[in-house]
Every structure is written in structure tokens, then in C-alpha cells.
Design a protein around this motif. Structure first.
Motif, short mmCIF file in Angstrom:
data_model
loop_
_atom_site.label_atom_id
_atom_site.label_comp_id
_atom_site.label_asym_id
_atom_site.label_seq_id
_atom_site.Cartn_x
_atom_site.Cartn_y
_atom_site.Cartn_z
N UNK A 32 -0.77 -6.59 1.07
CA UNK A 32 0.19 -5.68 0.47
C UNK A 32 -0.31 -4.24 0.50
N UNK A 33 -1.59 -4.05 0.21
CA UNK A 33 -2.17 -2.70 0.24
C UNK A 33 -2.13 -2.13 1.65
N UNK A 34 -2.35 -2.98 2.64
CA UNK A 34 -2.27 -2.52 4.04
C UNK A 34 -0.86 -2.10 4.39
N UNK A 35 0.12 -2.87 3.92
CA UNK A 35 1.52 -2.52 4.19
C UNK A 35 1.88 -1.18 3.58
N UNK A 36 1.41 -0.94 2.35
CA UNK A 36 1.72 0.34 1.70
C UNK A 36 1.00 1.49 2.39
N UNK A 37 -0.22 1.26 2.81
CA UNK A 37 -0.95 2.31 3.52
C UNK A 37 -0.28 2.63 4.84
N UNK A 38 0.25 1.60 5.48
CA UNK A 38 0.98 1.80 6.73
C UNK A 38 2.20 2.68 6.49
N UNK B 87 -0.41 0.57 12.31
CA UNK B 87 -1.11 -0.71 12.27
C UNK B 87 -0.14 -1.88 12.38
N UNK B 88 -0.65 -3.02 12.87
CA UNK B 88 0.13 -4.24 12.94
C UNK B 88 -0.80 -5.40 12.65
N UNK B 89 -0.22 -6.54 12.25
CA UNK B 89 -1.04 -7.73 12.04
C UNK B 89 -0.97 -8.61 13.27
#
Length: 630
Positions: free
Chosen positions: A309-315, A599-601
Motif C-alpha cells: 500500500x505504501x508503494x502504491x501511494x508513493x507511486x 514503478x510496477x509490481x
């Protein structure tokens, strides 16, 4: 010159001597026929002719202007402004007065004298013209006393022109006799007031910008020029104030400063975004691997979900910075808006959290729009994130797509706390936020607003305190694209190898490790490159079923590699991955490569790889389902 010399008129000769010595032209007129009996030297010098009924002296009359009575004994005496030409033909103005002297030998005797008032008359004209010009001026002109009276320290207004009411709404009568400070807005900089006070004390001039209060209570920026008016003794009894409305100029200056700030943000963001998105890609990829390894361990998967979730918000934050500074490139695509929203549902739900329900309503009628998919997704996620923040105790977010004529309308509504009118007015401003420090960036709505404008659309915003907020993005739509026939595998040449060969070029070793691992787990043969090898060397190891390359490599861009791949293998699919300004790096490369923004997963990466391989080489070349390596 006396035309007749009646002894009875002046037995002593005193009148004659006074008459002849008078500096102004004078005549003595007898009887009702106005027969001239005497003319003094001054009249002969000015006129050069003795007036008679056949030779009129005055060419016209402007009528009486003031009384010229010489005493109570001469009530008929008065002055009139008359126009005449002198002996040289010049037009001039005189004040003419007639004084009855009584009767002599049965004839009424009148003394007539004329005084040149040309300068005064022209001065009156100039004054009237000046008064009209001052009243018609677009700038406010005020005259105040040098210092207040009756306990007032501020100057008192003694004159105000018509522009005062036209510009500020205040009538002249509402200010006359009152302190000029009534015009000053409450939030005026104290330093400006101090500068004015010092100018008044020193009887000096000053020019500065002052925040002035409109009669409605609104604020206006005025460029104020203050100058002393000195009398004959050199003392400043009054001050003249000129106020020019510069509200628009100040607004433009603020916009310029803001634009410069945004440009600086864009340059800083641009220099950092690529590296930052690389880091986020590593975090997102490693989280995907860890989630796979933690299967069955709910506690550990919960921690990993928070990282995701933190990565999504940073993105989203990096995308907001690029959008608000207009530094990101655009990769325009023709997209079905319904399909984009449908694909975003899982991400919207993860972003909103378990306490918030996401409801998505899609129309039966499909319409396509021409936008950058990453921008559209970012715009929608921004609105969902804003709606989530308005629901601290949970609630419902409704995402709806409607077709309105030639437009599509994407609405995001929440039943949260809502906004008051003042907050609603500023909601689109970059960096404006009502959240506590560290809890919000103030870029959500401003980014959505800017992105919408970039694509020729508009953003509508409605909110009621206690009832919620509705944000609508209206974008121009195009007619639905006709279905295209799928390509036949046989038309592509030889049947592709079931184990496709992939060229992977990425200068970040951690990302290259993750992506290479994902490709190999899906059954691909991988030729890796770090961007330092010559493009010819990489291409010579082909042919490849797929080429994957970062656009911004440590040694420069990947443009040389892309051009060489298109030259040697024109139809091979290319997947470009980049964290910044991707569209600019793809310009001129045809057929146009597919872009996967960082970024992507690993799930998103594997999906893009599978789609390209299947669309180009058929299902036989599809890699194994390798959303996350096992």
C-alpha cells in the motif's frame, strides 16, 4: 479724448484727470442712444477706434458672470464677460462694467470701463477642463489633509474623484471628512502603513502597493502614490493620493512565481523520479516475491500488504509531482474508458482500504478516449485517495462512468465530511491541504485538475459539509473503435519457439535481477544487458521474441538500441520501462513500442510480457503463468 467738454461735467477737472489716467479702457456715454462723449487714452490704445452705433465695440457677450457693484449708490452696476478683437485682430475677453453718473443737461451720463480678463477666463476654462479630466480619470485621486484632526492621526479625506466609487464601491460622500484608513484592508502589511506614516511625517513622496478594502469587503491591490501639495510658504497643507488598481497585475505576478516554482519542482522531480521509481520497482517486486513466499502466513502477508500500500501511494505521489509541474511526457492511446475503470477496481479497493466500499457503475454504451493511460489511472486514483481521506470512519466511494453526448463523465463521490465554501474555492490550488502536517501533499485535486485540462476536459467539484463531495472529470470522447480482426499466426512467418528468447536491458542491477528471475520462471530464455554494451552486440545475439529495455540507462538513452532493433527485426514487440519522460524517448520509433511506467509490481510486468508475446506470436508462445516467481 473728450469729444465734448461740458463744463458742468467736471468743473474742477479732477474727474477728467482721473478718467484720462485710468489704466483700463473707459468711455463716457450720453443719452439713450449711447453716444460716446469721451474716450480715455487706454481705450484708444487698445481699440484704435471710437465706437459708434455703426462700429460696434464688442463682438458678443457671454452674459453676466459676477456683480461689479461699486457701492450702494450704483445698484445697476455690474460686470459681464464679453468677447472682442483688439486692434491687431486677436480675440480676447474683457469684463465690462457700467456705472450711472446721473443726468446732465437732460441727458443720462454713464461711465463704461473694460478690464482684460482673458487670462482669468482661459484659466477658468482650464480649471473646468482639469476638473472634468480628474473626474473621468480611471485612477482614484484623493486629496487629504496633511494630518488628522479631532484626535485622528491619519489624514482626513477632503476630495475624492468619481473613480473611487467605480473601482472600490465607496462613494465620495462616505469618505469625505473621514480617515483615509477606512480604505485599508485588515490584512495590509504593517510595513506599508509604516512607510506611508513616515512619508507624511517627512512631507515626502512615496509609492508602494497597498491592500485596499472594497465596499463589499473584498480585497483589491492598489499601487498608491502619495505626494505633498505645498502652499506659497512651502508648507504641505494637503497630500494628493493616486491609487491605481493592480489586482490583475499582482495575480499575474503570483501566477508567474507559482509557474517558476512549479518549473523548479519539475526539474528537481525530473532528476529524482527515475531513481526513485527504480527504488519503488525494487520494493514492489520484492514485496511480490515475499508475499508468494509467505503463503499461508496471514500475519506476515498483512505486513507485506502495508508495504504494498505504501508503494502504491508513493507511486501516486511521484506522478502527482510530475503532473503538477507538467514535466512528464504523454503516451497517447485510444482507450475504452469502461475497460480502464474495470481494470482499476482491485487497485482502487486496495487503495481505499478494508473500511471503505468501492462501488463502480459502468454504462452499457462504450466510448473511447484519447489519453495517456498512466495519466488517466493516476487521475482516478488521486480522486479515490482524496475520497478515502474524507472517510476516516469508513464509508462508500461511488465511481461512475456516464456517456454525455460527445463526452465521457467519470464521477467519484463519497459520503464523507464534505468541504465548506472557502475550502471548496481553494481545493484546486497546488499544495493546498486541510490535512494535518505530514498527512497530505495538497496535490490530489490540483493534479486531477491539471491533467483534465491537458486533455481538453474540465473538472467539476461539488461539496456539502456533512454530506460528502462529488468530483466529476469530463473528457472529450471519440466514436467506438471498430473491432479489428486478430492476426493469423501463419501470416507472421515461421511458428515461434515455445521457449521465447527475450532481450532484457536495465542498468539497475536489482531491477534486472527481479525481472530476469520473473522471465526465467515463466519459461523464457533471457539475454541480459546493463546498458554498457554496444547495441550491435546485443542485437547480434538475437533474434528475439521480445525486447525489454529501460529508456534511461546509465550511459544515456536506449534510443540507439531501439532504432537498431526496428532496423533488424521490424516486427518484434518492444516493451519500454521508464520512470520519467517516457513519451519523449519513444518519439519517432515505429511501430511504437509499448510503455510500462515505473514503478510496477511483478504481476503487472508479467501481464504486459504475456500480452505482447501472445499478440505477436500466438498462444503457443505464451509464457507460463508467472505473475510471481515461485
Amino acid at each position: 479724448m473728450w469729444l465734448t467738454t461740458p463744463v458742468e461735467l467736471d468743473a474742477s477737472g479732477i474727474f477728467r484727470r482721473l478718467f484720462d489716467a485710468h489704466p483700463h479702457p473707459a468711455w463716457v456715454i450720453a443719452d439713450r442712444e449711447r453716444r460716446v462723449v469721451a474716450v480715455n487714452p487706454s481705450a484708444l490704445e487698445v481699440y484704435g477706434v471710437v465706437p459708434t452705433p455703426a462700429v460696434p465695440l464688442f463682438l458678443g457677450s457671454e452674459g453676466p458672470t459676477r456683480s461689479s457693484s461699486v457701492g450702494p449708490g450704483s445698484p445697476d452696476a455690474g460686470g459681464a464677460i464679453r468677447r472682442y478683437r483688439d486692434r491687431h485682430g486677436a480675440r480676447t475677453w474683457v469684463e465690462v462694467a457700467e456705472i450711472p453718473l446721473g443726468e446732465l443737461s437732460g441727458e443720462r451720463i454713464t461711465l463704461v470701463w473694460a478690464r482684460d480678463v482673458t487670462e482669468r477666463h482661459l484659466g477658468d476654462d482650464r480649471r473646468r477642463l482639469l476638473e472634468a479630466a480628474v473626474e473621468a480619470a480611471g485612477e482614484i485621486i484623493l486629496v487629504t489633509s496633511s494630518w488628522g484632526g479631532g484626535g485622528e492621526r491619519a489624514p482626513v479625506v477632503v476630495y475624492a474623484n468619481g473613480a473611487l466609487e467605480r473601482v472600490t464601491g465607496w462613494s465620495a460622500q462616505s469618505l469625505l471628512g473621514r480617515s483615509i484608513l477606512r480604505l485599508v484592508h485588515a490584512d495590509t502589511d504593517r510595513r506599508a502603513l509604516d512607510a506611508i506614516g513616515q512619508a507624511l511625517e517627512r512631507e515626502a513622496s512615496v509609492a508602494l502597493d497597498v491592500h485596499v478594502r472594497h465596499q463589499s469587503g473584498a480585497g483589491l491591490w492598489m499601487e498608491v502614490t502619495l505626494s505633498p501639495h505645498r502652499d506659497l510658504n512651502g508648507e504641505a497643507g494637503y497630500f494628493v493620493w493616486t491609487l491605481r488598481d493592480v489586482t490583475r497585475r499582482r495575480l499575474l505576478q503570483e501566477q508567474l512565481v507559482h509557474a517558476s516554482g512549479m518549473d523548479a519542482v519539475g526539474r528537481v522531480a525530473g532528476s529524482l523520479t527515475h531513481d526513485f521509481n527504480n527504488l519503488l520497482t525494487i520494493i514492489a517486486g520484492s514485496t511480490s516475491l515475499a508475499q508468494q513466499a509467505a503463503a499461508g502466513d496471514d500475519a506476515r502477508r498483512g505486513y507485506l500488504h502495508e508495504i504494498e500500500m505504501a508503494t502504491t501511494r508513493a507511486r501516486a505521489l511521484t506522478g502527482q509531482l510530475l503532473a503538477v509541474s507538467r514535466s512528464g511526457g504523454r503516451n497517447l492511446e485510444t482507450l475504452d474508458a469502461s475497460l480502464v475503470l474495470r481494470d482499476l477496481v482491485p487497485l482502487m479497493q486496495r487503495l481505499a482500504g478494508p473500511e471503505v466500499l468501492i462501488e463502480v457503475q459502468l454504462p452499457a454504451q462504450h466510448r473511447v478516449i484519447c489519453v495517456d493511460r498512466a495519466h488517466l489511472e493516476q487521475l482516478i486514483l488521486n480522486l479515490v485517495a482524496n475520497a478515502r481521506d474524507a472517510l476516516p470512519q469508513g464509508g462508500t466511494i461511488s465511481v461512475r462512468l456516464d456517456v454525455e453526448g460527445t463526452n465521457v463523465r467519470i464521477s467519484v463521490c463519497d459520503d464523507g465530511c464534505g468541504m465548506d465554501p472557502l475550502t471548496l474555492e481553494r481545493a484546486r490550488e497546488p499544495f493546498f491541504t486541510t490535512k494535518p502536517r505530514g498527512k497530505g501533499t495538497g496535490l490530489g485535486l490540483s493534479t486531477a485538475h491539471l491533467l483534465t485540462e491537458q486533455y481538453g476536459g474540465r473538472l467539476e467539484l461539488e461539496s456539502v459539509v456533512g454530506e460528502g463531495t462529488a468530483v466529476a472529470v469530463i473528457l472529450p470522447a471519440e466514436a467506438p473503435a471498430p473491432p479489428t480482426a486478430p492476426e493469423v499466426a501463419g501470416a507472421m512467418g515461421p511458428k515461434a519457439d515455445a521457449t521465447p528468447s527475450v532481450l532484457l536491458v536495465e542498468d539497475d542491477p536489482s531491477i534486472r535481477l527481479l525481472l530476469g528471475l520473473s522471465l526465467r520462471e515463466s519459461g523464457c530464455r533471457v539475454r541480459e544487458g546493463d546498458g554498457t554494451e554496444p547495441p550491435a552486440t546485443l542485437v547480434a545475439d538475437g533474434p528475439y521474441a521480445l525486447v525489454i529495455s529501460d529508456l534511461n540507462l546509465g550511459t544515456g538513452t536506449a534510443r540507439g538500441l531501439l532504432d537498431l532493433v526496428r532496423e533488424t527485426q521490424p516486427q518484434v514487440p518492444i516493451l519500454c520501462i521508464s520512470g520519467y519522460n517516457a513519451a519523449g524517448g519513444l518519439a519517432g520509433v515505429e511501430p511504437r513500442p509499448t510503455l510500462l511506467p515505473k514503478p510496477f509490481n511483478l504481476t503487472e510486468f508479467s501481464g504486459a510480457v504475456q500480452q505482447l508475446l501472445v499478440s505477436r506470436h500466438g498462444a503457443d508462445c505464451a509464457p507460463r503463468d508467472a505473475g510471481v516467481p515461485s
